[in-house]
Write a protein that holds these residues in place. Sequence first.
Motif, PDB file in Angstrom:
ATOM      1  N   ALA A  47       0.806  -1.224   0.000  1.00  0.00           N
ATOM      2  CA  ALA A  47       0.000   0.000   0.000  1.00  0.00           C
ATOM      3  C   ALA A  47       0.835   1.269   0.000  1.00  0.00           C
ATOM      4  O   ALA A  47       0.466   2.263  -0.630  1.00  0.00           O
ATOM      5  CB  ALA A  47      -0.949  -0.005   1.202  1.00  0.00           C
ATOM      6  N   ILE A  48       1.962   1.250   0.712  1.00  0.00           N
ATOM      7  CA  ILE A  48       2.739   2.487   0.860  1.00  0.00           C
ATOM      8  C   ILE A  48       3.590   2.794  -0.375  1.00  0.00           C
ATOM      9  O   ILE A  48       4.090   3.912  -0.507  1.00  0.00           O
ATOM     10  CB  ILE A  48       3.644   2.450   2.114  1.00  0.00           C
ATOM     11  CG1 ILE A  48       4.667   1.317   2.033  1.00  0.00           C
ATOM     12  CG2 ILE A  48       2.783   2.340   3.376  1.00  0.00           C
ATOM     13  CD1 ILE A  48       5.636   1.269   3.210  1.00  0.00           C
ATOM     14  N   ARG A  49       3.717   1.838  -1.280  1.00  0.00           N
ATOM     15  CA  ARG A  49       4.508   2.062  -2.498  1.00  0.00           C
ATOM     16  C   ARG A  49       3.581   2.450  -3.661  1.00  0.00           C
ATOM     17  O   ARG A  49       3.335   1.668  -4.558  1.00  0.00           O
ATOM     18  CB  ARG A  49       5.310   0.815  -2.863  1.00  0.00           C
ATOM     19  CG  ARG A  49       6.408   0.475  -1.872  1.00  0.00           C
ATOM     20  CD  ARG A  49       7.047  -0.855  -2.213  1.00  0.00           C
ATOM     21  NE  ARG A  49       6.093  -1.949  -2.077  1.00  0.00           N
ATOM     22  CZ  ARG A  49       6.079  -3.029  -2.883  1.00  0.00           C
ATOM     23  NH1 ARG A  49       6.942  -3.144  -3.870  1.00  0.00           N
ATOM     24  NH2 ARG A  49       5.184  -3.981  -2.669  1.00  0.00           N
ATOM     25  N   GLY A  50       3.061   3.672  -3.599  1.00  0.00           N
ATOM     26  CA  GLY A  50       2.207   4.143  -4.684  1.00  0.00           C
ATOM     27  C   GLY A  50       0.776   4.427  -4.274  1.00  0.00           C
ATOM     28  O   GLY A  50      -0.009   4.931  -5.081  1.00  0.00           O
ATOM     29  N   GLY A  51       0.417   4.136  -3.024  1.00  0.00           N
ATOM     30  CA  GLY A  51      -0.954   4.339  -2.563  1.00  0.00           C
ATOM     31  C   GLY A  51      -1.242   5.732  -2.042  1.00  0.00           C
ATOM     32  O   GLY A  51      -2.300   5.971  -1.466  1.00  0.00           O
ATOM     33  N   GLY A  52      -0.310   6.652  -2.254  1.00  0.00           N
ATOM     34  CA  GLY A  52      -0.510   8.031  -1.794  1.00  0.00           C
ATOM     35  C   GLY A  52      -0.007   8.223  -0.381  1.00  0.00           C
ATOM     36  O   GLY A  52      -0.025   7.302   0.435  1.00  0.00           O
ATOM     37  N   GLY A  53       0.480   9.414  -0.095  1.00  0.00           N
ATOM     38  CA  GLY A  53       1.098   9.684   1.198  1.00  0.00           C
ATOM     39  C   GLY A  53       0.112   9.962   2.306  1.00  0.00           C
ATOM     40  O   GLY A  53      -1.021  10.381   2.076  1.00  0.00           O
ATOM     41  N   ALA A  54       0.554   9.691   3.553  1.00  0.00           N
ATOM     42  CA  ALA A  54      -0.136  10.105   4.779  1.00  0.00           C
ATOM     43  C   ALA A  54      -1.490   9.451   4.990  1.00  0.00           C
ATOM     44  O   ALA A  54      -2.381  10.027   5.608  1.00  0.00           O
ATOM     45  CB  ALA A  54      -0.287  11.628   4.819  1.00  0.00           C
ATOM     46  N   SER A  55      -1.664   8.233   4.504  1.00  0.00           N
ATOM     47  CA  SER A  55      -2.891   7.480   4.762  1.00  0.00           C
ATOM     48  C   SER A  55      -2.676   6.330   5.731  1.00  0.00           C
ATOM     49  O   SER A  55      -3.612   5.912   6.422  1.00  0.00           O
ATOM     50  CB  SER A  55      -3.463   6.908   3.460  1.00  0.00           C
ATOM     51  OG  SER A  55      -4.027   7.895   2.644  1.00  0.00           O
ATOM     52  N   PHE A  56      -1.464   5.794   5.794  1.00  0.00           N
ATOM     53  CA  PHE A  56      -1.227   4.553   6.528  1.00  0.00           C
ATOM     54  C   PHE A  56      -0.216   4.694   7.667  1.00  0.00           C
ATOM     55  O   PHE A  56      -0.094   3.792   8.484  1.00  0.00           O
ATOM     56  CB  PHE A  56      -0.719   3.482   5.555  1.00  0.00           C
ATOM     57  CG  PHE A  56      -1.654   3.223   4.416  1.00  0.00           C
ATOM     58  CD1 PHE A  56      -2.754   2.402   4.580  1.00  0.00           C
ATOM     59  CD2 PHE A  56      -1.453   3.821   3.186  1.00  0.00           C
ATOM     60  CE1 PHE A  56      -3.627   2.162   3.538  1.00  0.00           C
ATOM     61  CE2 PHE A  56      -2.325   3.590   2.128  1.00  0.00           C
ATOM     62  CZ  PHE A  56      -3.419   2.763   2.309  1.00  0.00           C
ATOM     63  N   GLY A  57       0.495   5.777   7.716  1.00  0.00           N
ATOM     64  CA  GLY A  57       1.527   5.976   8.718  1.00  0.00           C
ATOM     65  C   GLY A  57       2.502   7.025   8.235  1.00  0.00           C
ATOM     66  O   GLY A  57       2.253   7.723   7.243  1.00  0.00           O
TER      67      GLY A  57
END
Length: 544
Positions: free
Chosen positions: A229-239
């Motif tokens: 998720a963190i590789r391309g899913g947009g910043g500041a959503s998961f941590g």
Amino acid sequence: MVLPKSNLLLLFFALLQSASCIVSTAAILDDFIKCVSVYSNLSIPISKAFFTPSNSSFTSVLQSSAQNLRYLMPSVPKPDFIFTPFDDSHVQAAVICSKQLDIHLRVRSGGHDYEGLSYVSAMEKPFVIVDLKKLRSIHVDINDNSAWAQAGATVGEVYYRIAQKSRVHGFPAGLCNSLGIGGHITGGAYGSMMRKYGLGADNVVDARIVDVTGRILDRAAMGEDLFWAIRGGGGASFGIILWWKIRLVPVPATVTVFTVTKTLEQGATKILHRWQEIVDKLDEDLFIRVIIQQASGDGGKKTISTAYNSLFLGDTDRLLKIMEQSFPELGLKRKDCTETSWIESVLYIAGYPSGTAPEVLLQGKSTFKNYFKAKSDFVKDPIPETALEGLWKRLLEEDNPLTIWTPYGGMMSKISENEIPFPHRNGTIFMIQYLSLWSDENEDAEKHIDWIRKLYNYMGPYVSMFPREAYVNYRDLDLGMNKKSSTSFILASVWGNKYFKDNFNKLVKIKTKVDPDNFFRHEQSIPPLSPNNHCMDELEKDIW
């Protein structure tokens, strides 16, 4: 001059409100500092780590990496304070303390987000900024073909540190060197080697992230879903990303760069139409983007300039053979070409003058600060010449328009759409970025924004459809926004499907698992599904 009583009363209440805000900010800051000191490993020099509006350095720190000046206007909400951590443990403490004190948190690594979401909150108040600018260590391991880069480091710093160790190693990320590497990769991170090696996010092998509980997790600890998720899913959503471990890629000791410009009077329309037909099919070593803007023609008359700006991973002799075979219409000559090193090509593509020393990449400062509005599109079929002529007409109506066409194909067509959240892969010929720029804060911003919205509407029939795709690192709040108290999966799907296509559903599933209470949020963050929303049952079945 004596003010009327009514005006005096208004002034009194304004002063009272201002004083109340100062007291409130001071109280929030005091509680936050006490909490951070409990949960972090290092003592913090308060005067160097926290900045409030009453501090003389506040404005310069706030503006330091902000790229879009629209979001620094006096009317735009400002944070109660800015926290600049010196250590990973400070970031952990910032998450824990923001949760405990119920303070909305925004995270900034580079400040290039187009809608200012890392340093502005239209959703709620109070809010604070955790600015990672002091977390910029880079450790390059040539033997392992890898590097660990801290989130606050810029793309340019990463490139420089790699080049210090080797002339034949590089990394396929952005063309703008003041991008913060932390946020840059969360959206995908494309650049001039994308046709050869894919995105920056395609070349990440590990990461360290602070999750919603304040833990630091690496790839093994976070699991493959969150790492996806963190590789391309947009910043500041998961941590909060602390570090990326990136895979270095081989580059030739000698590469070639060129820029060839064609105006309308020099046949720009037909040449650009031909570029569309062949650009995604060119040799993977060849990247040719087109920068399109106004120029002065004969007699000072305004015209359109199309600049073919290129990096070739090889020497001039091989490049000329490829161009003669694949794109002779451009008329590339040996005199147009410059052989150089990969690190110097980085400077060239970024627009630095010839002879600029690579050490300029260590400045970490944005060379682009302006008032602007941007949008993006992905193109699947060549745009007809008649439509291009309509585009030229509209570009000539605006004061300072800019559009950049970035080629796809090569490795970008070989990687699956769901390998990472970034889905714009096979079938895409090129991406378009549109910008309207202005430099005077007193200009009519709505005039420029209205122009780019009309241009976007005009381009609708000629770009991707169902959905009309967009690039998440070119945030566009026109596509829709979350609200604090009513984040809706249905409403978020409108912009979510444009950025992520079918990957949006998986991102929502992961968000619901790792941050069900939506602590990490902003106007276009990935929403969790609400467990109490019984109307979502069928959608949940599809997602889960």
